[in-house]
Design a protein around this motif. Structure first.
Motif, short mmCIF file in Angstrom:
data_model
loop_
_atom_site.label_atom_id
_atom_site.label_comp_id
_atom_site.label_asym_id
_atom_site.label_seq_id
_atom_site.Cartn_x
_atom_site.Cartn_y
_atom_site.Cartn_z
N UNK A 158 -0.77 2.43 10.64
CA UNK A 158 -1.84 1.66 11.26
C UNK A 158 -3.10 1.68 10.40
N UNK A 159 -3.38 2.81 9.75
CA UNK A 159 -4.54 2.88 8.85
C UNK A 159 -4.43 1.83 7.74
N UNK A 160 -3.25 1.69 7.15
CA UNK A 160 -3.10 0.77 6.02
C UNK A 160 -3.13 -0.69 6.45
N UNK A 172 -12.89 -9.68 -3.34
CA UNK A 172 -12.48 -11.05 -3.01
C UNK A 172 -11.11 -11.44 -3.54
N UNK A 173 -10.53 -10.63 -4.42
CA UNK A 173 -9.19 -10.94 -4.94
C UNK A 173 -8.08 -10.46 -4.01
N UNK A 174 -8.44 -9.75 -2.94
CA UNK A 174 -7.44 -9.22 -2.02
C UNK A 174 -6.76 -10.34 -1.24
N UNK A 175 -5.43 -10.45 -1.31
CA UNK A 175 -4.75 -11.48 -0.51
C UNK A 175 -4.90 -11.17 0.98
N UNK A 176 -5.16 -12.15 1.80
CA UNK A 176 -5.31 -11.89 3.24
C UNK A 176 -4.02 -11.34 3.84
N UNK A 177 -4.18 -10.34 4.72
CA UNK A 177 -3.02 -9.79 5.43
C UNK A 177 -2.08 -8.98 4.56
N UNK A 178 -2.55 -8.49 3.42
CA UNK A 178 -1.69 -7.71 2.52
C UNK A 178 -1.20 -6.44 3.20
N UNK A 179 0.09 -6.13 3.05
CA UNK A 179 0.68 -4.93 3.64
C UNK A 179 1.59 -4.27 2.61
N UNK A 180 1.72 -2.93 2.66
CA UNK A 180 2.70 -2.27 1.79
C UNK A 180 4.10 -2.74 2.13
N UNK A 181 4.94 -2.99 1.15
CA UNK A 181 6.31 -3.44 1.45
C UNK A 181 7.17 -2.28 1.95
N UNK A 256 -8.06 12.47 7.96
CA UNK A 256 -6.91 12.57 7.05
C UNK A 256 -5.97 11.39 7.23
N UNK A 257 -5.27 11.05 6.14
CA UNK A 257 -4.27 9.98 6.18
C UNK A 257 -3.06 10.41 5.36
N UNK A 258 -1.91 9.85 5.71
CA UNK A 258 -0.67 10.12 4.97
C UNK A 258 -0.20 8.85 4.31
N UNK A 259 0.08 8.94 3.02
CA UNK A 259 0.53 7.81 2.23
C UNK A 259 1.98 8.03 1.81
#
Length: 289
Positions: A158-160, A172-181, A256-259
């Motif tokens: 949820x954090x990501x 501004x180069x970030x694609x909208x709605x980008x998510x880790x695959x 804290x977050x887990x990646x």
């Protein structure tokens, strides 16, 4: 010869950002799963006495485990400060030499290597050079071993999702709605295709490792500051982005977050010595009739 296209110019620029704070890189960047080095020994033969050329050694994140397994290593690193930290980290290993050089123009030694290893570095090498020069560095039957690492879905998912608002606001180069695959959706065909196009190697053997790493807010900020894409942002945008992420972690995720990482080992070999290279057979004696 280097390609001077905008993409190539950006690749060269980004590849040099790591040397700006080598101590931070050494402290913040994670290493690699131990089982990767077990598989590397099995698939690529990187056991005791193996002669290894490491491309883009950084501060020695992969060099040290290889040295501990008894490899004889020539580690080539472009960054002066990164190479200095690597020499410090590897000072206890007389069989390791760290060379400060650009791999693309570094003259290969006469004696070929048993393995070429590039850990999270091969994509920074000029695409017009990397396959050919790696093959030229290897003995017949030698192994090119490329390690790639990618952030994939998992961990604090949820954090990501939420953190994308910070990226879209400050980068501004970030694609909208980008998510880790998802790990199973990560495509490895580009590397396999490049190996095949080179005509210098056999088929690629792939091994994959998924693993989680938990960061405090401060630890996560340190690792983000090592990423070339973050370092390349204008200072005001970079600090705004990092401040936004700090606020999100502390406010919503208790500090804290887990990646989740996907690390992939990709091994391909040069052809073994062909029969035309073998010494001629001794002549068969004539029999008396």
């Amino acid at each position: 010869m280097r390609d001077d296209t905008p993409d190539e110019t950006r690749r060269i620029h980004l590849s040099r950002t790591f040397d700006e704070d080598a101590e931070l890189y050494d402290r913040a960047r994670p290493g690699y799963p131990p089982e990767l080095f077990d598989d590397l020994a099995e698939v690529a033969g990187t056991g005791p006495g193996c002669r290894v050329l490491e491309v883009g050694a950084g501060t020695g994140k992969a060099t040290l485990p290889l040295a501990e397994r008894g490899c004889r290593i020539t580690a080539v690193e472009l960054g002066t400060d990164m190479a200095a930290v690597a020499r410090r980290n590897l000072a206890g290993f007389g069989s390791v030499e760290v060379v400060t050089a650009d791999f693309e123009t570094w003259p290969l030694p006469e004696e070929p290597f048993d393995a070429v290893v590039a850990a999270t570095a091969f994509h920074w090498i000029d695409p017009a050079v990397r396959m050919v020069k790696a093959a030229d560095a290897l003995r017949p039957g030698g192994a090119l071993s490329v390690v790639a690492t990618q952030h994939v879905a998992g961990g604090s998912e949820e954090f990501f999702v939420e953190v994308q608002d910070c990226y879209e606001r400050f980068d501004p180069t970030t694609p909208p709605g980008l998510r880790p695959p998802a790990a199973e959706d990560v495509d490895t065909s580009d590397h396999a295709d490049e190996v095949a196009r080179s005509g210098r190697f056999g088929p690629v053997v792939f091994r994959r490792y998924e693993w989680n790493l938990t960061y405090t807010t401060a630890e996560y900020m340190e690792v983000l500051r090592t990423y070339s894409s973050h370092r390349a942002l204008p200072p005001e945008a970079r600090e705004g982005l990092l401040g936004c992420i700090v606020g999100l972690i502390d406010r919503r995720y208790e500090g804290w977050v887990t990646k989740r990482y996907l690390t992939e080992l990709r091994v391909s070999r040069t052809p073994p010595r062909s029969s035309v290279d073998a010494p001629p057979a001794a002549p068969t004696p004539h029999r008396a009739r």
